[in-house]
Design an enzyme around this catalytic site. Structure first.
Site, short mmCIF file in Angstrom:
data_model
loop_
_atom_site.label_atom_id
_atom_site.label_comp_id
_atom_site.label_asym_id
_atom_site.label_seq_id
_atom_site.Cartn_x
_atom_site.Cartn_y
_atom_site.Cartn_z
N GLY A 14 0.79 -1.23 0.00
CA GLY A 14 0.00 0.00 0.00
C GLY A 14 0.82 1.28 0.00
O GLY A 14 0.35 2.31 0.48
N THR A 15 2.02 1.24 -0.59
CA THR A 15 2.80 2.48 -0.62
C THR A 15 2.16 3.51 -1.56
O THR A 15 2.25 4.72 -1.31
CB THR A 15 4.27 2.23 -1.01
OG1 THR A 15 4.32 1.56 -2.27
CG2 THR A 15 4.99 1.40 0.03
N ASN A 16 1.52 3.05 -2.62
CA ASN A 16 0.80 4.00 -3.48
C ASN A 16 -0.40 4.59 -2.73
O ASN A 16 -0.68 5.79 -2.85
CB ASN A 16 0.33 3.32 -4.77
CG ASN A 16 1.44 3.23 -5.81
OD1 ASN A 16 1.82 4.23 -6.41
ND2 ASN A 16 2.00 2.03 -5.98
N MET A 99 -4.30 -7.27 -6.66
CA MET A 99 -3.80 -8.42 -7.41
C MET A 99 -4.90 -9.44 -7.74
O MET A 99 -4.73 -10.64 -7.56
CB MET A 99 -2.68 -9.11 -6.62
CG MET A 99 -1.55 -8.17 -6.23
SD MET A 99 -0.77 -7.39 -7.66
CE MET A 99 0.16 -8.77 -8.29
N LEU A 102 -10.64 -8.47 -12.22
CA LEU A 102 -12.07 -8.20 -12.03
C LEU A 102 -12.85 -8.59 -13.29
O LEU A 102 -12.36 -8.41 -14.41
CB LEU A 102 -12.28 -6.71 -11.73
CG LEU A 102 -11.64 -6.24 -10.42
CD1 LEU A 102 -11.56 -4.72 -10.37
CD2 LEU A 102 -12.41 -6.78 -9.22
N ASN A 116 -6.07 1.76 -13.01
CA ASN A 116 -5.08 0.87 -12.42
C ASN A 116 -3.69 1.43 -12.66
O ASN A 116 -3.43 2.03 -13.70
CB ASN A 116 -5.19 -0.52 -13.09
CG ASN A 116 -4.16 -1.50 -12.56
OD1 ASN A 116 -3.93 -1.61 -11.35
ND2 ASN A 116 -3.51 -2.24 -13.46
N HIS A 118 0.07 0.22 -13.27
CA HIS A 118 0.76 -1.02 -13.67
C HIS A 118 2.24 -0.72 -13.88
O HIS A 118 2.59 0.27 -14.55
CB HIS A 118 0.14 -1.57 -14.96
CG HIS A 118 0.79 -2.83 -15.41
ND1 HIS A 118 0.53 -4.06 -14.82
CD2 HIS A 118 1.73 -3.07 -16.37
CE1 HIS A 118 1.26 -4.99 -15.40
NE2 HIS A 118 2.00 -4.43 -16.33
N SER A 145 2.48 2.69 -15.98
CA SER A 145 1.33 3.23 -16.73
C SER A 145 0.13 3.31 -15.82
O SER A 145 -0.08 2.45 -14.97
CB SER A 145 0.97 2.30 -17.90
OG SER A 145 2.08 1.99 -18.70
N ASP A 154 -4.91 -5.50 -18.11
CA ASP A 154 -3.92 -4.46 -18.41
C ASP A 154 -4.03 -3.92 -19.83
O ASP A 154 -3.01 -3.59 -20.47
CB ASP A 154 -2.48 -5.00 -18.17
CG ASP A 154 -2.26 -5.42 -16.73
OD1 ASP A 154 -2.91 -4.82 -15.84
OD2 ASP A 154 -1.45 -6.33 -16.49
C1 GRF Z 1 2.94 -1.39 -7.64
O1 GRF Z 1 4.16 -1.67 -8.25
C2 GRF Z 1 1.85 -1.28 -8.68
O2 GRF Z 1 2.30 -0.76 -9.89
C3 GRF Z 1 1.46 -2.72 -8.87
O3 GRF Z 1 1.52 -3.27 -7.58
C4 GRF Z 1 2.47 -2.56 -6.81
C5 GRF Z 1 1.80 -2.13 -5.54
O4 GRF Z 1 2.69 -1.55 -4.62
N1 GRF Z 1 0.15 -2.82 -9.49
P1 GRF Z 1 2.12 -0.89 -3.29
O5 GRF Z 1 1.20 -1.91 -2.63
O6 GRF Z 1 1.39 0.35 -3.67
O7 GRF Z 1 3.33 -0.63 -2.45
#
Ligand code: GRF
Length: 229
Positions: A14-16, A99, A102, A116, A118, A145, A154
């Protein structure tokens, strides 16, 4: 400006998600994260959401090692997720490290468009292990992307990409780390463009958008490819 209500779907670290939480808390983006759905009960992203007092729904389809959580069928997961998204009245659904594929039925029934992030320069390297595959293929450039989610994995309209040069001594790990840093910029950037109406925000428009179309004719055609840093 009206805030864009985001629902974020996660499966892992969940860093994003954290980047979006930070941006919301710092008032850097006109967003409100109305809820987070995790399909794994061991995802650290759940802690991040809870720490920020964001609603969390854990709809686990993964059987834990101690057998405490039973696998949830995809249809059941999607039904609960749809109920939750409707309840939260999300304007946009963001898959951030989610992951699970859907179904078309879910995507059609979803009350908001889905994007998404990717970790590759799509259409290259759909699916998993993108960094190792990019190195193995001898790619000079790699990146990430943000695209519209459709039933085909994707493959939906690419909105934005961030690109970096692959170094001679890059490993899958170093490349992944560097691409992650790009993700933390391209995802907020794309959401800002959506919130500001630069990309169409209406679900029907999203799904109908053809390759190379944006809301205004005078803007560059999609995808927008950014060289960051
Ligand atoms: C990221 O690399 C994203 O592009 C991919 O999964 C990873 C998730 O990383 N779909 P995080 O959980 O946000 O750290």
């Amino acid at each position: 400006m009206k805030k864009l209500k985001l629902a974020v779907l996660v499966s892992g670290s969940g860093t994003n998600l954290q980047t979006l939480i930070n941006a919301q808390q710092a008032n850097e983006l006109p967003i409100e994260i109305v809820g987070v759905i995790s399909n794994r009960e061991d995802a650290y992203a759940i802690e991040r959401a809870k720490n920020a007092n964001i609603n969390v729904a854990v709809l686990s389809h993964v059987t834990m090692p101690d057998n405490t959580v039973k696998r949830m069928a995809i249809k059941t997961f999607e039904k609960h997720a749809l109920d939750q998204l409707n309840e939260w009245q999300a304007d946009l659904v963001v898959l951030a490290g989610f992951m699970r594929v859907l179904s078309g039925d879910f995507i059609n029934a979803c009350p908001a468009p889905i994007i998404n992030i990717h970790p590759s320069l799509l259409p290259k390297f759909k699916g998993l292990d993108t960094h190792a595959r990019a190195i193995e293929a001898g790619e000079e450039e790699h990146g990430c992307s943000v695209h519209i989610v459709t039933a085909e994995l994707d493959s939906g309209q690419i909105l934005t990409q961030a690109v970096l040069p692959v170094a001679n001594d890059d490993t899958a790990e170093t490349l992944q780390q560097r691409v992650h840093q790009l993700e933390y910029q391209i995802l907020p950037f794309t959401i800002a463009m959506i919130a500001k109406g630069v990309f169409a925000t209406d679900k029907a428009e999203y799904l109908d958008v053809q390759q190379g179309e944006v809301v205004a004719e005078c803007l560059p055609k999609l995808p927008w490819k950014l060289q960051i840093g």
